[in-house]
Motif scaffolding. Structure first.
Motif, mmCIF file in Angstrom:
data_model
loop_
_atom_site.group_PDB
_atom_site.id
_atom_site.type_symbol
_atom_site.label_atom_id
_atom_site.label_comp_id
_atom_site.label_asym_id
_atom_site.label_seq_id
_atom_site.Cartn_x
_atom_site.Cartn_y
_atom_site.Cartn_z
ATOM 1 N N MET A 23 82.529 -60.104 90.152
ATOM 2 C CA MET A 23 82.966 -61.389 89.636
ATOM 3 C C MET A 23 83.787 -61.223 88.355
ATOM 4 S SD MET A 23 82.534 -64.379 90.841
ATOM 5 C CE MET A 23 82.550 -66.070 90.468
ATOM 6 N N LYS A 24 83.550 -60.133 87.633
ATOM 7 C CA LYS A 24 84.288 -59.885 86.396
ATOM 8 C C LYS A 24 85.797 -59.867 86.657
ATOM 9 C CE LYS A 24 83.895 -55.761 85.113
ATOM 10 N NZ LYS A 24 83.561 -54.449 84.598
ATOM 11 N N HIS A 25 86.189 -59.229 87.752
ATOM 12 C CA HIS A 25 87.614 -59.147 88.067
ATOM 13 C C HIS A 25 88.177 -60.516 88.446
ATOM 14 C CE1 HIS A 25 87.494 -54.855 87.669
ATOM 15 N NE2 HIS A 25 86.483 -54.792 88.521
ATOM 16 N N PHE A 26 87.346 -61.349 89.048
ATOM 17 C CA PHE A 26 87.780 -62.695 89.398
ATOM 18 C C PHE A 26 88.164 -63.470 88.145
ATOM 19 C CE2 PHE A 26 86.725 -67.215 89.895
ATOM 20 C CZ PHE A 26 87.626 -67.561 90.893
ATOM 21 N N TRP A 27 87.304 -63.435 87.124
ATOM 22 C CA TRP A 27 87.589 -64.192 85.896
ATOM 23 C C TRP A 27 88.807 -63.627 85.177
ATOM 24 C CZ3 TRP A 27 85.849 -68.570 86.700
ATOM 25 C CH2 TRP A 27 84.566 -68.819 87.177
ATOM 26 N N SER A 28 88.994 -62.327 85.203
ATOM 27 C CA SER A 28 90.202 -61.731 84.614
ATOM 28 C C SER A 28 91.442 -62.171 85.376
ATOM 29 C CB SER A 28 90.109 -60.203 84.616
ATOM 30 O OG SER A 28 89.048 -59.774 83.812
ATOM 31 N N PHE A 29 91.335 -62.207 86.697
ATOM 32 C CA PHE A 29 92.438 -62.661 87.553
ATOM 33 C C PHE A 29 92.798 -64.106 87.232
ATOM 34 C CE2 PHE A 29 93.600 -64.825 91.559
ATOM 35 C CZ PHE A 29 94.786 -64.161 91.851
ATOM 36 N N LEU A 81 96.591 -72.170 77.792
ATOM 37 C CA LEU A 81 96.708 -70.808 77.261
ATOM 38 C C LEU A 81 95.405 -70.357 76.595
ATOM 39 C CD1 LEU A 81 100.326 -70.973 75.804
ATOM 40 C CD2 LEU A 81 99.577 -69.695 77.825
ATOM 41 N N ILE A 82 94.794 -71.232 75.836
ATOM 42 C CA ILE A 82 93.518 -70.887 75.197
ATOM 43 C C ILE A 82 92.464 -70.601 76.261
ATOM 44 C CG2 ILE A 82 91.611 -71.805 73.810
ATOM 45 C CD1 ILE A 82 93.799 -73.305 72.165
ATOM 46 N N SER A 83 92.419 -71.438 77.285
ATOM 47 C CA SER A 83 91.453 -71.217 78.369
ATOM 48 C C SER A 83 91.741 -69.917 79.102
ATOM 49 C CB SER A 83 91.475 -72.390 79.350
ATOM 50 O OG SER A 83 90.972 -73.552 78.734
ATOM 51 N N GLY A 84 93.023 -69.597 79.280
ATOM 52 C CA GLY A 84 93.377 -68.330 79.919
ATOM 53 C C GLY A 84 92.774 -67.154 79.179
ATOM 54 N N LEU A 85 92.861 -67.176 77.873
ATOM 55 C CA LEU A 85 92.227 -66.118 77.079
ATOM 56 C C LEU A 85 90.714 -66.184 77.194
ATOM 57 C CD1 LEU A 85 94.434 -66.215 73.861
ATOM 58 C CD2 LEU A 85 94.464 -64.495 75.690
ATOM 59 N N GLY A 86 90.201 -67.389 77.288
ATOM 60 C CA GLY A 86 88.760 -67.568 77.421
ATOM 61 C C GLY A 86 88.193 -66.903 78.667
ATOM 62 N N PHE A 87 88.974 -66.876 79.732
ATOM 63 C CA PHE A 87 88.490 -66.235 80.954
ATOM 64 C C PHE A 87 88.302 -64.730 80.763
ATOM 65 C CE2 PHE A 87 90.090 -70.160 82.915
ATOM 66 C CZ PHE A 87 88.915 -70.543 83.546
ATOM 67 N N PHE A 88 89.069 -64.135 79.866
ATOM 68 C CA PHE A 88 88.853 -62.719 79.565
ATOM 69 C C PHE A 88 87.544 -62.534 78.786
ATOM 70 C CE2 PHE A 88 93.317 -62.750 80.618
ATOM 71 C CZ PHE A 88 93.393 -61.650 81.446
ATOM 72 N N ALA A 89 87.207 -63.511 77.946
ATOM 73 C CA ALA A 89 85.908 -63.468 77.261
ATOM 74 C C ALA A 89 84.778 -63.618 78.274
ATOM 75 C CB ALA A 89 85.827 -64.573 76.206
ATOM 76 N N LEU A 130 80.245 -60.835 81.205
ATOM 77 C CA LEU A 130 79.465 -60.401 82.369
ATOM 78 C C LEU A 130 78.862 -59.019 82.172
ATOM 79 C CD1 LEU A 130 81.606 -61.696 85.361
ATOM 80 C CD2 LEU A 130 79.358 -62.503 84.625
ATOM 81 N N ASN A 131 79.493 -58.197 81.349
ATOM 82 C CA ASN A 131 78.963 -56.863 81.070
ATOM 83 C C ASN A 131 77.914 -56.861 79.963
ATOM 84 O OD1 ASN A 131 80.491 -55.458 82.962
ATOM 85 N ND2 ASN A 131 82.215 -55.288 81.546
ATOM 86 N N HIS A 132 77.748 -57.976 79.286
ATOM 87 C CA HIS A 132 76.906 -57.987 78.092
ATOM 88 C C HIS A 132 75.787 -59.016 78.105
ATOM 89 C CE1 HIS A 132 79.683 -55.208 76.156
ATOM 90 N NE2 HIS A 132 80.631 -55.927 76.716
#
Length: 130
Positions: free
Chosen positions: A1-7, A48-56, A61-63
């Motif tokens: 799922m981590k890759h999904f949110w990055s995508f 744009l802010i939300s786009g960065l938020g998806f990387f957070a 997911l790893n933490h």
């Protein structure tokens, strides 16, 4: 799922930059009301802010607790799409089928970050630099 949110984050950023460029170079040919231009700019900014938020979210997911982080991601997706798309539709084609969608979507974005905060407080980090 981590890759999904990055995508999703990458798509949000790419389309946000494209829409921002349109807003800077073409929107003034279609829209002359300053309040509408401002609304379009807010939609781009929040996208744009939300786009960065998806990387957070992907990082989280790893933490943190996966279930809460994914719930935060879902809320952010619903909120950011609802917020920005509702404003784009209002500005570009003057269509607003459900007037409360913008503030409700903003509530989803707020909920996303509250849930993410709860995930960070209630989790035992697997790996963390914090």
């Amino acid at each position: 799922m981590k890759h999904f949110w990055s995508f999703i984050g990458a798509l949000m950023l790419a389309s946000g930059v494209a829409l921002g460029a349109y807003g800077a170079h073409g929107l003034h040919n279609v829209v002359t009301v300053q309040r509408s231009i401002d609304a379009f700019e807010y939609a781009v900014l929040y996208q744009l802010i939300s786009g960065l938020g998806f990387f957070a979210i992907a990082w989280g997911l790893n933490h943190f607790r996966e279930g809460l982080v994914n719930l935060a991601g879902l809320c952010l997706l619903i909120g950011s799409l609802g917020f920005s798309v509702s404003l784009y539709l209002l500005v570009l084609i003057e269509w607003r089928p459900f007037p409360l969608i913008t503030p409700i979507s903003g509530g989803f974005m707020i909920a996303a970050w509250v849930i993410f905060a709860l995930a960070s407080l209630t989790s035992h980090p697997r790996r963390s630099i914090f």
